[in-house]
Design a protein around this motif. Structure first.
Motif, PDB file in Angstrom:
ATOM      1  N   GLU A 102       0.829  -1.205   0.000  1.00  0.00           N
ATOM      2  CA  GLU A 102       0.000   0.000   0.000  1.00  0.00           C
ATOM      3  C   GLU A 102       0.863   1.254   0.000  1.00  0.00           C
ATOM      4  O   GLU A 102       1.902   1.314   0.671  1.00  0.00           O
ATOM      5  CB  GLU A 102      -0.897  -0.031   1.250  1.00  0.00           C
ATOM      6  N   HIS A 103       0.446   2.250  -0.760  1.00  0.00           N
ATOM      7  CA  HIS A 103       1.082   3.566  -0.703  1.00  0.00           C
ATOM      8  C   HIS A 103       0.593   4.310   0.542  1.00  0.00           C
ATOM      9  O   HIS A 103      -0.604   4.322   0.830  1.00  0.00           O
ATOM     10  CB  HIS A 103       0.733   4.393  -1.938  1.00  0.00           C
ATOM     11  N   ILE A 104       1.497   4.929   1.233  1.00  0.00           N
ATOM     12  CA  ILE A 104       1.121   5.740   2.402  1.00  0.00           C
ATOM     13  C   ILE A 104       0.556   7.073   1.916  1.00  0.00           C
ATOM     14  O   ILE A 104      -0.587   7.421   2.222  1.00  0.00           O
ATOM     15  CB  ILE A 104       2.337   5.937   3.327  1.00  0.00           C
ATOM     16  N   VAL A 105       1.346   7.820   1.179  1.00  0.00           N
ATOM     17  CA  VAL A 105       0.791   8.933   0.400  1.00  0.00           C
ATOM     18  C   VAL A 105       0.266   8.311  -0.877  1.00  0.00           C
ATOM     19  O   VAL A 105       1.020   7.726  -1.645  1.00  0.00           O
ATOM     20  CB  VAL A 105       1.856   9.999   0.081  1.00  0.00           C
ATOM     21  N   SER A 106      -1.035   8.379  -1.092  1.00  0.00           N
ATOM     22  CA  SER A 106      -1.662   7.624  -2.171  1.00  0.00           C
ATOM     23  C   SER A 106      -1.279   8.167  -3.549  1.00  0.00           C
ATOM     24  O   SER A 106      -0.846   9.323  -3.685  1.00  0.00           O
ATOM     25  CB  SER A 106      -3.186   7.653  -2.026  1.00  0.00           C
ATOM     26  N   LEU A 125       5.818   3.018   1.183  1.00  0.00           N
ATOM     27  CA  LEU A 125       5.078   1.771   1.000  1.00  0.00           C
ATOM     28  C   LEU A 125       5.016   0.989   2.304  1.00  0.00           C
ATOM     29  O   LEU A 125       5.952   1.012   3.102  1.00  0.00           O
ATOM     30  CB  LEU A 125       5.742   0.918  -0.080  1.00  0.00           C
ATOM     31  N   THR A 126       3.906   0.290   2.507  1.00  0.00           N
ATOM     32  CA  THR A 126       3.767  -0.556   3.678  1.00  0.00           C
ATOM     33  C   THR A 126       2.842  -1.719   3.340  1.00  0.00           C
ATOM     34  O   THR A 126       2.471  -1.913   2.181  1.00  0.00           O
ATOM     35  CB  THR A 126       3.242   0.246   4.885  1.00  0.00           C
ATOM     36  N   LEU A 127       2.485  -2.518   4.346  1.00  0.00           N
ATOM     37  CA  LEU A 127       1.567  -3.632   4.168  1.00  0.00           C
ATOM     38  C   LEU A 127       0.284  -3.381   4.945  1.00  0.00           C
ATOM     39  O   LEU A 127       0.321  -2.988   6.113  1.00  0.00           O
ATOM     40  CB  LEU A 127       2.191  -4.939   4.672  1.00  0.00           C
ATOM     41  N   ASP A 135     -11.517  -0.815   1.926  1.00  0.00           N
ATOM     42  CA  ASP A 135     -12.412   0.123   2.611  1.00  0.00           C
ATOM     43  C   ASP A 135     -12.211   1.509   2.003  1.00  0.00           C
ATOM     44  O   ASP A 135     -11.130   2.094   2.125  1.00  0.00           O
ATOM     45  CB  ASP A 135     -12.111   0.137   4.111  1.00  0.00           C
ATOM     46  N   VAL A 136     -13.213   2.032   1.363  1.00  0.00           N
ATOM     47  CA  VAL A 136     -13.098   3.317   0.659  1.00  0.00           C
ATOM     48  C   VAL A 136     -12.702   4.437   1.608  1.00  0.00           C
ATOM     49  O   VAL A 136     -11.959   5.360   1.227  1.00  0.00           O
ATOM     50  CB  VAL A 136     -14.431   3.655  -0.058  1.00  0.00           C
ATOM     51  N   ILE A 137     -13.177   4.378   2.835  1.00  0.00           N
ATOM     52  CA  ILE A 137     -12.840   5.416   3.819  1.00  0.00           C
ATOM     53  C   ILE A 137     -11.337   5.504   3.993  1.00  0.00           C
ATOM     54  O   ILE A 137     -10.771   6.594   4.117  1.00  0.00           O
ATOM     55  CB  ILE A 137     -13.526   5.133   5.168  1.00  0.00           C
ATOM     56  N   TYR A 138     -10.672   4.346   3.989  1.00  0.00           N
ATOM     57  CA  TYR A 138      -9.214   4.335   4.104  1.00  0.00           C
ATOM     58  C   TYR A 138      -8.542   4.618   2.773  1.00  0.00           C
ATOM     59  O   TYR A 138      -7.706   5.516   2.652  1.00  0.00           O
ATOM     60  CB  TYR A 138      -8.717   2.989   4.641  1.00  0.00           C
ATOM     61  N   SER A 139      -8.888   3.857   1.763  1.00  0.00           N
ATOM     62  CA  SER A 139      -8.136   3.879   0.504  1.00  0.00           C
ATOM     63  C   SER A 139      -8.223   5.215  -0.223  1.00  0.00           C
ATOM     64  O   SER A 139      -7.308   5.592  -0.957  1.00  0.00           O
ATOM     65  CB  SER A 139      -8.615   2.753  -0.423  1.00  0.00           C
TER      66      SER A 139
END
Length: 218
Positions: A102-106, A125-127, A135-139
């Motif tokens: 996952e990107h931290i800064v999207s 990047l992280t996991l 979850d759209v709220i997060y992503s």
């Protein structure tokens, strides 16, 4: 004296890292996917090629995704202080390939970075689990929204060593990404290389790695 037959380490490694990572390790060592990895000596030769000069990488997401997964999982298994006493645990979820990069800064928020190359380096990047990533709220959120999401939800991601930046940083941009990049690469390379120098193939060892992961050769 009993002749002992070395195990194929492929199943043990696939259980931890997933088949795509192990396939990439073999390919880097000029082996095909069906080939075995017979014992620690052969694994060391393969990983020496797979990890060599990894600090030269510029895009850890599009071009080196399997290496990135290997790095993040390895760091989590080495440095998590709670030994993941959670249910379901980090290692349990690995078996089902639940963790996603996952990107931290999207990617949708790349305009917040002064240097756009920082979007895909390891420090950004992280996991996270598929459940959280879907979850759209997060992503769809900016960094502050993601930080709040972590704070407001009891999720296993909160327990990960590689996600401590959410707790440590109120903002996350170029300087934080670059600092985290240096930190993660230094920690990772000190597992495998004398003085942490990934340019020196002769200073490479997997002794600490196989001990921590409890890999079995026979």
């Amino acid at each position: 004296m009993e002749n002992r037959i070395k195990l194929d380490l492929t199943p043990q490694l696939e259980k931890i890292y997933g088949k795509p990572v192990v396939k990439k390790i073999k390919k880097k060592g000029e082996k095909i996917d069906k080939d075995s990895i017979l014992g620690f000596e052969e694994l060391e030769l393969l990983l020496n090629k797979f990890l060599h000069r990894n600090t030269d990488k510029k895009n850890f997401y599009k071009n080196h995704k399997q290496f990135t997964r290997f790095l993040l999982i390895t760091l989590e298994l080495f440095f998590n202080k709670d030994e993941q006493n959670t249910t379901p645990s980090f290692i349990d979820l690995l078996e089902n390939y639940t963790w996603e990069i996952e990107h931290i800064v999207s990617q949708k928020d790349v305009s917040s970075l002064n240097d756009k190359l920082n979007l895909h380096i390891i420090g950004n990047l992280t996991l996270i689990t598929k459940q959280v990533n879907s979850d759209v709220i997060y992503s769809m959120g900016k960094y502050r929204n993601k930080k709040d999401y972590f704070s407001n939800n009891e999720i296993i991601e909160n327990n990960l060593y590689i996600n401590t930046f959410f707790e440590d940083n109120d903002s996350f941009s170029d300087s934080e990404i670059e600092a985290r990049t240096n930190k993660l690469l230094n920690e990772f390379n000190n597992i495998f290389y004398k003085n942490g120098d990934c340019t020196q193939k002769n200073d490479f060892s997997i002794a600490t790695f196989i001990s921590k992961l409890n890999l079995k050769e026979y």
